[in-house]
Design a protein around this motif. Structure first.
Motif, mmCIF file in Angstrom:
data_model
loop_
_atom_site.group_PDB
_atom_site.id
_atom_site.type_symbol
_atom_site.label_atom_id
_atom_site.label_comp_id
_atom_site.label_asym_id
_atom_site.label_seq_id
_atom_site.Cartn_x
_atom_site.Cartn_y
_atom_site.Cartn_z
ATOM 1 N N SER A 467 0.829 -1.216 0.000
ATOM 2 C CA SER A 467 0.000 0.000 0.000
ATOM 3 C C SER A 467 0.861 1.263 0.000
ATOM 4 N N LEU A 468 2.018 1.199 0.656
ATOM 5 C CA LEU A 468 2.923 2.345 0.644
ATOM 6 C C LEU A 468 3.524 2.570 -0.742
ATOM 7 N N LEU A 469 3.786 1.486 -1.469
ATOM 8 C CA LEU A 469 4.267 1.638 -2.847
ATOM 9 C C LEU A 469 3.219 2.333 -3.715
ATOM 10 N N VAL A 470 1.961 1.946 -3.553
ATOM 11 C CA VAL A 470 0.895 2.585 -4.328
ATOM 12 C C VAL A 470 0.743 4.050 -3.921
ATOM 13 N N GLU A 471 0.807 4.322 -2.609
ATOM 14 C CA GLU A 471 0.722 5.703 -2.132
ATOM 15 C C GLU A 471 1.883 6.541 -2.656
ATOM 16 N N MET A 472 3.029 5.919 -2.806
ATOM 17 C CA MET A 472 4.199 6.611 -3.330
ATOM 18 C C MET A 472 3.963 7.058 -4.772
ATOM 19 N N VAL A 473 3.327 6.207 -5.549
ATOM 20 C CA VAL A 473 3.026 6.566 -6.940
ATOM 21 C C VAL A 473 2.044 7.741 -6.995
ATOM 22 N N VAL A 474 1.051 7.741 -6.115
ATOM 23 C CA VAL A 474 0.078 8.835 -6.083
ATOM 24 C C VAL A 474 0.774 10.151 -5.734
ATOM 25 N N ARG A 475 1.644 10.114 -4.741
ATOM 26 C CA ARG A 475 2.351 11.337 -4.358
ATOM 27 C C ARG A 475 3.390 11.736 -5.405
ATOM 28 N N LEU A 476 3.875 10.777 -6.179
ATOM 29 C CA LEU A 476 4.814 11.106 -7.249
ATOM 30 C C LEU A 476 4.151 11.988 -8.299
ATOM 31 N N GLU A 477 2.877 11.783 -8.559
ATOM 32 C CA GLU A 477 2.173 12.639 -9.504
ATOM 33 C C GLU A 477 2.123 14.083 -9.007
ATOM 34 N N MET A 478 1.973 14.276 -7.699
ATOM 35 C CA MET A 478 1.997 15.630 -7.142
ATOM 36 C C MET A 478 3.367 16.265 -7.317
ATOM 37 N N VAL A 479 4.419 15.469 -7.147
ATOM 38 C CA VAL A 479 5.777 15.986 -7.345
ATOM 39 C C VAL A 479 5.983 16.411 -8.799
ATOM 40 N N ILE A 480 5.499 15.613 -9.737
ATOM 41 C CA ILE A 480 5.660 15.934 -11.162
ATOM 42 C C ILE A 480 4.933 17.234 -11.501
ATOM 43 N N GLU A 481 3.740 17.421 -10.971
ATOM 44 C CA GLU A 481 3.003 18.655 -11.237
ATOM 45 C C GLU A 481 3.749 19.872 -10.701
ATOM 46 N N GLU A 482 4.350 19.734 -9.524
ATOM 47 C CA GLU A 482 5.086 20.862 -8.953
ATOM 48 C C GLU A 482 6.362 21.145 -9.737
ATOM 49 N N VAL A 483 7.017 20.103 -10.236
ATOM 50 C CA VAL A 483 8.210 20.305 -11.071
ATOM 51 C C VAL A 483 7.840 21.029 -12.363
ATOM 52 N N LYS A 484 6.738 20.655 -12.970
ATOM 53 C CA LYS A 484 6.303 21.330 -14.192
ATOM 54 C C LYS A 484 5.955 22.789 -13.921
ATOM 55 N N GLU A 485 5.381 23.062 -12.766
ATOM 56 C CA GLU A 485 5.084 24.451 -12.402
ATOM 57 C C GLU A 485 6.376 25.254 -12.245
ATOM 58 N N LEU A 486 7.397 24.659 -11.637
ATOM 59 C CA LEU A 486 8.692 25.322 -11.512
ATOM 60 C C LEU A 486 9.313 25.574 -12.885
ATOM 61 N N GLU A 487 9.221 24.603 -13.762
ATOM 62 C CA GLU A 487 9.804 24.754 -15.096
ATOM 63 C C GLU A 487 9.129 25.873 -15.882
ATOM 64 N N ARG A 488 7.818 26.004 -15.754
ATOM 65 C CA ARG A 488 7.129 27.099 -16.448
ATOM 66 C C ARG A 488 7.496 28.446 -15.853
ATOM 67 N N ALA A 489 7.549 28.531 -14.523
ATOM 68 C CA ALA A 489 7.859 29.811 -13.882
ATOM 69 C C ALA A 489 9.312 30.228 -14.120
ATOM 70 N N ALA A 490 10.237 29.253 -14.164
ATOM 71 C CA ALA A 490 11.656 29.556 -14.358
ATOM 72 C C ALA A 490 12.048 29.640 -15.830
ATOM 73 N N ASN A 491 11.069 29.420 -16.729
ATOM 74 C CA ASN A 491 11.318 29.529 -18.161
ATOM 75 C C ASN A 491 12.418 28.579 -18.618
ATOM 76 N N PHE A 492 12.328 27.321 -18.178
ATOM 77 C CA PHE A 492 13.274 26.308 -18.655
ATOM 78 C C PHE A 492 13.077 26.100 -20.155
ATOM 79 N N ARG A 493 14.141 25.699 -20.810
ATOM 80 C CA ARG A 493 14.043 25.473 -22.253
ATOM 81 C C ARG A 493 13.135 24.281 -22.534
#
Length: 529
Positions: A467-493
């Motif tokens: 169950s912790l492995l599955v929960e880890m995957v769910v929280r990984l999606e939140m991490v990916i969304e936050e990384v994409k938000e950083l990339e847009r704000a920082a104007n990454f190539r």
């Protein structure tokens, strides 16, 4: 008659003295090795120490050289104090402290000059009262101002310097006539010290707070990936091999290093982001660099790291699933962990290289691995749902609980004034006494059946791990969304095909964690099929 000295006592005392001298002689070598290790861990520390020594040497020339001493005088000590206090490890911290010190000194000197102009035109008694009341009011206002969140975050040091300089100039002006000359000399020496600090921080091998924050964010992703990889490897490895006991202990002790660095990173992230906002390095760009996005990403990573810490806790649990049961789910769990590690590594490289991550960073392989894990668990229902005997025990337990509730249920007697009410109360008390005896005999039976029913599933600890492995995957999606938000704000190539990270998880070579323990690659288990 005098007693002869015992030669054995002299030998023991001399040997003890010799051992103490040897220990003392090893102290300089141990200190030197420790100092060398600190510098080797981060060579910038030695460079910063050299810059501080050079700055202090330059500012001491105001005292040593006669022409400079005649121009500055005894106030040269303020320049030395400025270098010691202002020159920090990173450029952002030095700029923050230098500007705060300079601004606080200018405001304090200006206000002290205005107060002196007003006080000098009055008598001595009124001047003393006016200076004392000014010191009280300014001290009260400046100290209360430090409690404002925005002031405390950005200008707390400047307010302290303002308060110190104002009191020194105002109080000393009561005995010294030329307060303008005093304020000018102190301001000039502080400006010299700040100029030396800024030159050393910005132009001589500078250390940027923004780069430190950026690099620490990348290291967080890499550390979490290593911890997950080592955790799953340790959980599914063969526990019966005695020759790997020491390696297992070393591996378990190193698992917490990766996620622990993430959990403890909040103060350093906020400090680095604050100092990075003072740095002029990104001012030439058409946007303001979003350092606070790194702080927000660090918060999401800490939320993810809690799951990794709980996964590590499954290794340290006193109740463990037998290795024979674990081996049934080894392949799908390893696949899920490998896909999570792969995503974390891709995110780390995209942030490190300032390019946006792949649109399909959360690939279908991860969802397929989750489906395989789900199929593997469904293929072994007896491990999780229990045997017929356990079900029978649970039915007996439910029946006994229901009978217990019925037996303990009592009704309130109605209010009666005749003799029948007294007989009913006595009968009720007798019934309650017999029920208490019956419950005393039922408790051991209930406890035994409850303990038997708790033993229905040997796979219960593994269920928590899965169950912790599955929960880890769910929280990984939140991490990916936050990384994409950083990339847009920082104007990454933008992401291109050349930015793909190739991580071969299906090759014959086994992945290894930092301690050398391999992470086996497996295909889908027959149970999952």
């Amino acid at each position: 008659m005098a007693c002869a000295p015992d030669p054995s006592i002299d030998k023991n005392s001399s040997s003890i003295l010799h051992q103490q001298l040897k220990k003392i002689s090893r102290i300089p070598a141990s200190w030197g090795a420790h100092a060398w290790g600190i510098g080797r861990e981060d060579p910038r520390r030695a460079i910063h120490a050299l810059k501080v020594g050079t700055s202090l040497t330059l500012v001491s020339l105001l005292y040593i050289l006669e022409p400079l001493f005649k121009g500055v005088g005894k106030n040269a000590m303020w320049a030395v104090m400025t270098v010691v206090v202002v020159l920090e490890f990173t450029a952002g911290a030095t700029i923050c402290k230098g500007l705060n010190r300079g601004l606080g000194t200018i405001l304090a000197g200006s206000l002290a000059f205005i107060i002196e102009l007003v006080a000098v035109r009055s008598g001595k008694v009124f001047r003393a009262l006016f200076v004392g009341s000014s010191v009280f009011l300014i001290g009260f206002a400046a100290t209360y101002l430090r409690f404002f969140p925005s002031i405390k975050k950005n200008y707390d040091y400047g307010v302290v310097i303002f308060l110190l300089t104002f009191n020194l100039i105002t109080v000393s002006s009561f005995r010294q006539e030329d307060v303008v000359l005093l304020a000018r000399d102190r301001l000039s020496t502080i400006a010299i010290g700040c100029a030396i600090c800024l030159f050393m921080s910005l132009f001589v091998l500078p250390n940027w707070s923004g780069e430190d924050l950026h690099s620490s964010t990348v290291r967080k992703f890499e550390g979490l990936a290593r911890s997950i990889e080592a955790c799953v490897t340790e959980y599914f490895q063969d526990q019966d091999k005695d020759d790997k006991i020491l390696d297992n202990q070393a591996s378990r002790s190193s698992i917490h290093i990766g996620y622990r660095a993430v959990l403890d990173s909040k103060p350093s992230d906020e400090t680095l982001a604050h100092y990075a906002s003072w740095e002029p390095r990104h001012s030439m760009q058409c946007y303001s660099y979003p350092w606070q996005k790194y702080v927000k990403l660090g918060s999401v990573l800490r939320h993810f790291a809690y799951t990794v810490a709980a996964l590590h806790g499954c290794l340290e649990s006193e109740i463990q699933t037998p290795p024979s049961v674990r081996s049934l789910f080894r392949n799908p769990c390893t696949r899920v962990a490998q896909e999570v590690v792969k995503v974390l590594q891709e995110l780390a490289i995209s942030i490190r290289d300032h390019h946006r991550c792949a649109p399909d960073v959360l690939s279908d392989h991860l969802h397929e691995a989750l489906q395989d894990l789900n199929s593997a668990i469904r293929s072994q229902p007896r491990l999780f749902l229990g045997s017929k005997h356990a079900c029978a025990n649970s039915h007996v337990l439910m029946e006994l609980n229901s009978s217990k509730q019925t037996a303990t249920r009592t009704t309130l007697p109605s209010f009666k004034t005749d003799s029948t009410s007294l007989l009913e109360r006595r009968k009720t008390k007798a019934d309650q006494a017999s029920e208490r005896k019956e419950r005393g005999t039922l408790r051991p039976t209930l406890s035994k059946i409850a303990m038997t029913s708790l033993e229905f599933s040997e796979a219960l600890p593994f269920a928590a791990f899965a169950s912790l492995l599955v929960e880890m995957v769910v929280r990984l999606e939140m991490v990916i969304e936050e990384v994409k938000e950083l990339e847009r704000a920082a104007n990454f190539r933008e992401f291109t095909g050349h930015d793909y990270l190739t991580i071969d998880l299906t090759s014959n070579d086994k992945m290894r964690n930092p301690n050398g323990a391999p992470l086996d690659n497996h295909t889908v288990s027959t149970a999952a099929e």
